[in-house]
Design a protein around this motif. Structure first.
Motif, PDB file in Angstrom:
ATOM      1  N   MET A   1     -23.915  -9.182 -28.555  1.00 29.58           N
ATOM      2  CA  MET A   1     -22.562  -8.934 -28.998  1.00 29.58           C
ATOM      3  C   MET A   1     -21.615  -9.272 -27.846  1.00 29.58           C
ATOM      4  SD  MET A   1     -21.259  -5.376 -30.444  1.00 29.58           S
ATOM      5  CE  MET A   1     -19.614  -5.099 -30.847  1.00 29.58           C
ATOM      6  N   SER A   2     -20.656 -10.081 -28.096  1.00 30.95           N
ATOM      7  CA  SER A   2     -19.711 -10.463 -27.049  1.00 30.95           C
ATOM      8  C   SER A   2     -18.364  -9.799 -27.308  1.00 30.95           C
ATOM      9  CB  SER A   2     -19.549 -11.977 -26.991  1.00 30.95           C
ATOM     10  OG  SER A   2     -18.920 -12.425 -28.161  1.00 30.95           O
ATOM     11  N   THR A   3     -17.615  -9.644 -26.261  1.00 34.65           N
ATOM     12  CA  THR A   3     -16.291  -9.030 -26.404  1.00 34.65           C
ATOM     13  C   THR A   3     -15.225 -10.075 -26.149  1.00 34.65           C
ATOM     14  OG1 THR A   3     -16.213  -8.397 -24.106  1.00 34.65           O
ATOM     15  CG2 THR A   3     -17.131  -6.783 -25.620  1.00 34.65           C
ATOM     16  N   ALA A   4     -14.065  -9.838 -26.670  1.00 36.22           N
ATOM     17  CA  ALA A   4     -12.956 -10.775 -26.512  1.00 36.22           C
ATOM     18  C   ALA A   4     -12.154 -10.486 -25.248  1.00 36.22           C
ATOM     19  CB  ALA A   4     -12.048 -10.700 -27.732  1.00 36.22           C
ATOM     20  N   MET A   5     -12.562  -9.513 -24.475  1.00 42.14           N
ATOM     21  CA  MET A   5     -11.808  -9.151 -23.269  1.00 42.14           C
ATOM     22  C   MET A   5     -12.082 -10.150 -22.156  1.00 42.14           C
ATOM     23  SD  MET A   5     -12.275  -5.046 -23.301  1.00 42.14           S
ATOM     24  CE  MET A   5     -11.240  -4.797 -21.896  1.00 42.14           C
ATOM     25  N   ASN A   6     -11.053 -10.571 -21.521  1.00 39.79           N
ATOM     26  CA  ASN A   6     -11.174 -11.471 -20.384  1.00 39.79           C
ATOM     27  C   ASN A   6     -10.675 -10.704 -19.160  1.00 39.79           C
ATOM     28  OD1 ASN A   6     -11.139 -13.445 -18.488  1.00 39.79           O
ATOM     29  ND2 ASN A   6      -9.974 -14.918 -19.701  1.00 39.79           N
ATOM     30  N   PHE A   7     -11.601 -10.270 -18.315  1.00 45.15           N
ATOM     31  CA  PHE A   7     -11.239  -9.420 -17.188  1.00 45.15           C
ATOM     32  C   PHE A   7     -10.499 -10.161 -16.093  1.00 45.15           C
ATOM     33  CE2 PHE A   7     -14.748  -7.059 -19.094  1.00 45.15           C
ATOM     34  CZ  PHE A   7     -14.127  -5.841 -19.265  1.00 45.15           C
ATOM     35  N   SER A   8     -10.576 -11.462 -16.060  1.00 43.68           N
ATOM     36  CA  SER A   8      -9.917 -12.199 -14.991  1.00 43.68           C
ATOM     37  C   SER A   8      -8.469 -12.573 -15.321  1.00 43.68           C
ATOM     38  CB  SER A   8     -10.710 -13.460 -14.658  1.00 43.68           C
ATOM     39  OG  SER A   8     -10.727 -14.306 -15.793  1.00 43.68           O
ATOM     40  N   SER A   9      -7.999 -12.265 -16.520  1.00 44.24           N
ATOM     41  CA  SER A   9      -6.648 -12.660 -16.895  1.00 44.24           C
ATOM     42  C   SER A   9      -5.566 -11.805 -16.225  1.00 44.24           C
ATOM     43  CB  SER A   9      -6.472 -12.629 -18.409  1.00 44.24           C
ATOM     44  OG  SER A   9      -6.617 -11.305 -18.875  1.00 44.24           O
ATOM     45  N   LYS A  10      -5.840 -10.553 -15.939  1.00 44.88           N
ATOM     46  CA  LYS A  10      -4.859  -9.686 -15.293  1.00 44.88           C
ATOM     47  C   LYS A  10      -5.476  -9.115 -14.029  1.00 44.88           C
ATOM     48  CE  LYS A  10      -2.266  -8.083 -19.268  1.00 44.88           C
ATOM     49  NZ  LYS A  10      -1.785  -6.912 -19.993  1.00 44.88           N
ATOM     50  N   SER A  11      -4.658  -9.012 -13.012  1.00 44.12           N
ATOM     51  CA  SER A  11      -5.162  -8.371 -11.798  1.00 44.12           C
ATOM     52  C   SER A  11      -4.552  -6.984 -11.689  1.00 44.12           C
ATOM     53  CB  SER A  11      -4.838  -9.203 -10.565  1.00 44.12           C
ATOM     54  OG  SER A  11      -3.454  -9.190 -10.329  1.00 44.12           O
ATOM     55  N   PHE A  12      -5.331  -6.072 -11.234  1.00 44.00           N
ATOM     56  CA  PHE A  12      -4.892  -4.691 -11.066  1.00 44.00           C
ATOM     57  C   PHE A  12      -4.586  -4.454  -9.600  1.00 44.00           C
ATOM     58  CE2 PHE A  12      -6.061  -0.304  -9.972  1.00 44.00           C
ATOM     59  CZ  PHE A  12      -5.105   0.363 -10.697  1.00 44.00           C
ATOM     60  N   THR A  13      -3.397  -3.989  -9.312  1.00 47.08           N
ATOM     61  CA  THR A  13      -3.016  -3.661  -7.943  1.00 47.08           C
ATOM     62  C   THR A  13      -2.916  -2.152  -7.840  1.00 47.08           C
ATOM     63  OG1 THR A  13      -1.729  -5.699  -7.819  1.00 47.08           O
ATOM     64  CG2 THR A  13      -1.317  -4.043  -6.119  1.00 47.08           C
ATOM     65  N   PRO A  14      -3.857  -1.519  -7.141  1.00 48.00           N
ATOM     66  CA  PRO A  14      -3.799  -0.058  -7.051  1.00 48.00           C
ATOM     67  C   PRO A  14      -2.619   0.386  -6.200  1.00 48.00           C
ATOM     68  CG  PRO A  14      -5.521  -0.916  -5.633  1.00 48.00           C
ATOM     69  CD  PRO A  14      -4.962  -2.081  -6.402  1.00 48.00           C
ATOM     70  N   ARG A  15      -2.104   1.542  -6.496  1.00 52.38           N
ATOM     71  CA  ARG A  15      -1.045   2.108  -5.672  1.00 52.38           C
ATOM     72  C   ARG A  15      -1.375   3.575  -5.427  1.00 52.38           C
ATOM     73  NH1 ARG A  15       2.994   5.248  -7.552  1.00 52.38           N
ATOM     74  NH2 ARG A  15       3.162   5.500  -9.790  1.00 52.38           N
ATOM     75  N   PRO A  16      -1.021   4.073  -4.255  1.00 48.21           N
ATOM     76  CA  PRO A  16      -1.347   5.459  -3.931  1.00 48.21           C
ATOM     77  C   PRO A  16      -0.542   6.425  -4.792  1.00 48.21           C
ATOM     78  CG  PRO A  16       0.035   4.508  -2.240  1.00 48.21           C
ATOM     79  CD  PRO A  16      -0.310   3.401  -3.194  1.00 48.21           C
ATOM     80  N   PRO A  17      -1.038   7.641  -4.946  1.00 49.34           N
ATOM     81  CA  PRO A  17      -0.281   8.630  -5.715  1.00 49.34           C
ATOM     82  C   PRO A  17       1.010   8.994  -4.990  1.00 49.34           C
ATOM     83  CG  PRO A  17      -2.187   9.633  -4.660  1.00 49.34           C
ATOM     84  CD  PRO A  17      -2.282   8.155  -4.430  1.00 49.34           C
ATOM     85  N   ASP A  18       1.984   9.483  -5.750  1.00 49.34           N
ATOM     86  CA  ASP A  18       3.265   9.861  -5.157  1.00 49.34           C
ATOM     87  C   ASP A  18       3.118  11.018  -4.178  1.00 49.34           C
ATOM     88  OD1 ASP A  18       4.601   7.922  -6.580  1.00 49.34           O
ATOM     89  OD2 ASP A  18       5.033   9.265  -8.254  1.00 49.34           O
ATOM     90  N   LYS A  19       2.266  11.951  -4.510  1.00 51.09           N
ATOM     91  CA  LYS A  19       2.050  13.114  -3.640  1.00 51.09           C
ATOM     92  C   LYS A  19       0.551  13.352  -3.513  1.00 51.09           C
ATOM     93  CE  LYS A  19       6.290  15.526  -4.540  1.00 51.09           C
ATOM     94  NZ  LYS A  19       7.069  15.022  -3.482  1.00 51.09           N
ATOM     95  N   GLY A  20       0.182  13.981  -2.415  1.00 56.92           N
ATOM     96  CA  GLY A  20      -1.204  14.389  -2.264  1.00 56.92           C
ATOM     97  C   GLY A  20      -2.057  13.472  -1.420  1.00 56.92           C
ATOM     98  N   ALA A  21      -1.558  12.347  -0.989  1.00 53.18           N
ATOM     99  CA  ALA A  21      -2.337  11.449  -0.138  1.00 53.18           C
ATOM    100  C   ALA A  21      -1.488  11.057   1.056  1.00 53.18           C
ATOM    101  CB  ALA A  21      -2.745  10.205  -0.914  1.00 53.18           C
ATOM    102  N   PHE A  22      -2.069  11.164   2.230  1.00 51.84           N
ATOM    103  CA  PHE A  22      -1.369  10.731   3.422  1.00 51.84           C
ATOM    104  C   PHE A  22      -2.384  10.256   4.446  1.00 51.84           C
ATOM    105  CE2 PHE A  22      -2.465  14.843   5.035  1.00 51.84           C
ATOM    106  CZ  PHE A  22      -2.088  15.765   4.082  1.00 51.84           C
TER     107      PHE A  22
END
Length: 109
Positions: A1-22
């Motif tokens: 079974m194949s999926t129609a999702m193409n993982f390389s089409s969008k890149s995810f850029t992580p960002r730190p949480p607003d609070k709680g990480a330093f």
């Protein structure tokens, strides 16, 4: 079974949480404040409410200190990045302690 999702089409850029990480205090600039807070916790049976003055002093130390370039594990931080972003102490839960005598600052260890 194949999926129609193409993982390389969008890149995810992580960002730190607003609070709680330093950034870690690699150079121990606030270690004397941290040790005073930890000692207070041990003396009080780990009752954090008894150590709020020490906690406030530790957080103030972190807000007052700057991170040196390249002190983190990843990409070098922006110049002038703090160990903790400046926040009003009222927003950090210390409104009732602000008018009290501040804790004496420990000397450099």
């Amino acid at each position: 079974m194949s999926t129609a999702m193409n993982f390389s089409s969008k890149s995810f850029t992580p960002r730190p949480p607003d609070k709680g990480a330093f950034p870690l205090d690699h150079f121990g600039e606030c270690s004397a404040f941290k040790e005073r807070f930890m000692e207070c916790l041990r003396r009080s049976g780990y009752e954090s409410a008894a150590c709020r003055q020490s906690a406030m002093a530790y957080l103030e130390c972190r807000m007052d200190r700057r991170v040196a370039a390249g002190s983190g594990g990843g990409p070098p931080p922006r110049r002038g990045l703090q160990l903790m972003a400046n926040e009003p102490l009222e927003k950090l839960g210390f409104k009732d302690l602000i008018n009290e005598k501040p804790e004496e600052k420990p000397g450099k260890s």
